[in-house]
Motif scaffolding. Structure first.
Motif, PDB file in Angstrom:
ATOM      1  N   TYR A 205      12.539  14.617  -4.786  1.00  6.89           N
ATOM      2  CA  TYR A 205      14.172  15.743  -3.843  1.00  6.89           C
ATOM      3  C   TYR A 205      14.418  13.923  -3.039  1.00  6.89           C
ATOM      4  N   ILE A 206      15.151  14.223  -2.647  1.00 10.18           N
ATOM      5  CA  ILE A 206      16.689  12.982  -2.190  1.00 10.18           C
ATOM      6  C   ILE A 206      16.859  14.062  -0.546  1.00 10.18           C
ATOM      7  N   GLN A 207      15.996  13.349   0.309  1.00 13.70           N
ATOM      8  CA  GLN A 207      16.341  13.065   2.159  1.00 13.70           C
ATOM      9  C   GLN A 207      17.876  12.620   2.414  1.00 13.70           C
ATOM     10  N   VAL A 208      18.521  13.794   2.827  1.00 15.93           N
ATOM     11  CA  VAL A 208      20.001  12.704   3.245  1.00 15.93           C
ATOM     12  C   VAL A 208      19.980  12.645   4.804  1.00 15.93           C
ATOM     13  N   GLY A 209      18.824  13.331   5.311  1.00 16.46           N
ATOM     14  CA  GLY A 209      18.869  12.784   7.234  1.00 16.46           C
ATOM     15  C   GLY A 209      18.555  13.648   7.721  1.00 16.46           C
ATOM     16  N   ILE A 210      18.344  12.975   9.168  1.00 18.02           N
ATOM     17  CA  ILE A 210      17.605  13.958   9.959  1.00 18.02           C
ATOM     18  C   ILE A 210      18.195  13.785  11.554  1.00 18.02           C
ATOM     19  N   PHE A 211      18.586  15.687  11.214  1.00 24.93           N
ATOM     20  CA  PHE A 211      19.557  15.692  12.604  1.00 24.93           C
ATOM     21  C   PHE A 211      19.166  16.364  13.900  1.00 24.93           C
ATOM     22  N   SER A 212      19.080  15.940  14.924  1.00 22.83           N
ATOM     23  CA  SER A 212      18.820  16.478  15.943  1.00 22.83           C
ATOM     24  C   SER A 212      19.915  17.578  16.662  1.00 22.83           C
ATOM     25  N   VAL A 213      21.059  18.027  16.043  1.00 22.03           N
ATOM     26  CA  VAL A 213      22.132  18.542  16.531  1.00 22.03           C
ATOM     27  C   VAL A 213      22.083  19.051  15.003  1.00 22.03           C
ATOM     28  N   GLN A 214      21.947  20.245  15.526  1.00 19.87           N
ATOM     29  CA  GLN A 214      22.585  21.256  13.953  1.00 19.87           C
ATOM     30  C   GLN A 214      24.149  21.103  13.651  1.00 19.87           C
ATOM     31  N   ALA A 215      24.804  20.600  14.412  1.00 20.43           N
ATOM     32  CA  ALA A 215      26.292  20.795  13.172  1.00 20.43           C
ATOM     33  C   ALA A 215      26.005  19.980  12.828  1.00 20.43           C
ATOM     34  N   ASN A 216      25.341  18.817  13.267  1.00 22.15           N
ATOM     35  CA  ASN A 216      25.951  17.629  12.481  1.00 22.15           C
ATOM     36  C   ASN A 216      25.199  17.679  10.939  1.00 22.15           C
ATOM     37  N   ALA A 217      23.895  18.527  10.866  1.00 23.72           N
ATOM     38  CA  ALA A 217      23.420  19.043  10.024  1.00 23.72           C
ATOM     39  C   ALA A 217      24.387  20.254   8.971  1.00 23.72           C
ATOM     40  N   THR A 218      24.676  20.711   9.633  1.00 21.91           N
ATOM     41  CA  THR A 218      25.703  21.669   8.288  1.00 21.91           C
ATOM     42  C   THR A 218      27.018  20.714   8.140  1.00 21.91           C
ATOM     43  N   ARG A 219      27.628  19.694   8.898  1.00 19.05           N
ATOM     44  CA  ARG A 219      28.764  18.951   8.207  1.00 19.05           C
ATOM     45  C   ARG A 219      28.236  18.236   7.750  1.00 19.05           C
ATOM     46  N   THR A 220      27.129  17.854   7.778  1.00 23.15           N
ATOM     47  CA  THR A 220      26.324  16.420   6.456  1.00 23.15           C
ATOM     48  C   THR A 220      26.826  17.710   5.113  1.00 23.15           C
ATOM     49  N   GLY A 221      25.356  19.048   5.116  1.00 22.12           N
ATOM     50  CA  GLY A 221      26.266  20.051   3.965  1.00 22.12           C
ATOM     51  C   GLY A 221      27.403  20.497   3.512  1.00 22.12           C
TER      52      GLY A 221
END
Length: 277
Positions: A205-221
């Motif tokens: 697997y490749i980890q793209v990032g760890i986010f403390s704000v869900q919206a930022n993780a959703t935007r990256t997805g």
């Protein structure tokens, strides 16, 4: 003589009555037999494995001055430090205000002067850091640990208090069963369980990032999906802190993984790295 016989009979009856009271418990507390210790029921217990994060200072730990330059950065919550061999998942603490966050650790070139730790914009926000103002951070590696936790069967099956049973779920279930029996549809074939893609790689697997704000993780997805890369967003918690990991994969071969990493980094996520899951 007759009087003596009557008296003896009375004594005998009293003795029999007392003996009966001893054997059956009787009204006298001090004559009641103790319950059979072996006859009592012991609640059945089982164990389940619970994963938790444990600090691993032997893997990595530093307390250094950190600086955020004020610029926005991709990749979520991360810090960078010289002499880091491999990317790690870490807990980052701000010594001044006690705030902490879960993030990633990367390697950076050793600066000639200034703070040793470089901080992303998301990490700085979570830690309460101000742009251009140094802060002392403690960074410690994390490892996943499985702990066996006892589970009491009796506790899981305890009825509601006072013997009350909520009738609404039962009524709803009965109505659903009655409706299903009235229709009697043809049984649908059971779909075969989806099998994960086989991979011989230790870190497919490749980890793209760890986010403390869900919206930022959703935007990256969403950014990854628009580029044709299918991500998985993991909603996780550690030490009372909730965070979101964006991961892509698994890759079946090293060539496929390299191509996937190149595509992810081409989208601006230059700190993406290989992980086991």
């Amino acid at each position: 003589m007759q009087a003596n016989r009557i008296a003896a009979l009375a004594v005998f009856l009293v003795s029999v009555s007392a003996l009966s009271g001893c054997q059956q418990g009787g009204p006298f507390g001090f004559l009641t037999s103790p319950p059979d210790a072996e006859g009592g029921s012991t609640p059945a217990t089982a164990t389940r494995l619970v994963e938790r994060d444990v600090e691993a200072p032997e893997v990595f730990q530093v307390t250094e001055t950190a600086l955020w330059d004020g610029r926005p950065s991709l990749g979520g919550v991360w810090v960078a430090y010289p002499d880091v061999t491999d990317p790690e998942r870490v807990i980052i603490r701000n010594s001044a205000n006690g705030k902490f966050v879960i993030g990633a650790l990367f390697r950076r070139d050793r600066p000639a002067t200034g703070a040793a730790l470089q901080v992303s914009s998301d990490a700085a926000e979570a830690l309460g850091m101000v742009s251009g103002q140094p802060a002392e951070l403690n960074v410690t590696a994390l490892r996943r640990d499985e702990t066996a936790v006892p589970v009491t069967e009796e506790a899981e099956t305890t009825p509601p208090p006072d013997g009350e049973i909520d009738s609404e779920p039962l009524a709803a279930a009965a109505a659903a069963i009655a409706s299903a029996e009235a229709v009697e549809p043809d049984p649908a074939p059971t779909p075969a369980p989806r099998q994960p893609q086989a991979s011989a790689l230790a870190k497919p697997y490749i980890q793209v990032g760890i986010f403390s704000v869900q919206a930022n993780a959703t935007r990256t997805g969403e950014t990854l999906r628009q580029a044709g890369v299918v991500p998985t967003v993991y909603d996780q918690e550690s030490r009372g802190k909730r965070f979101w990991r964006v991961v892509v994969g698994p890759a079946g071969t090293a060539t496929e993984r390299a191509q996937l990493l190149e595509k992810v980094k081409g989208l601006g996520y230059s700190d993406a790295y290989f992980v086991t899951n």
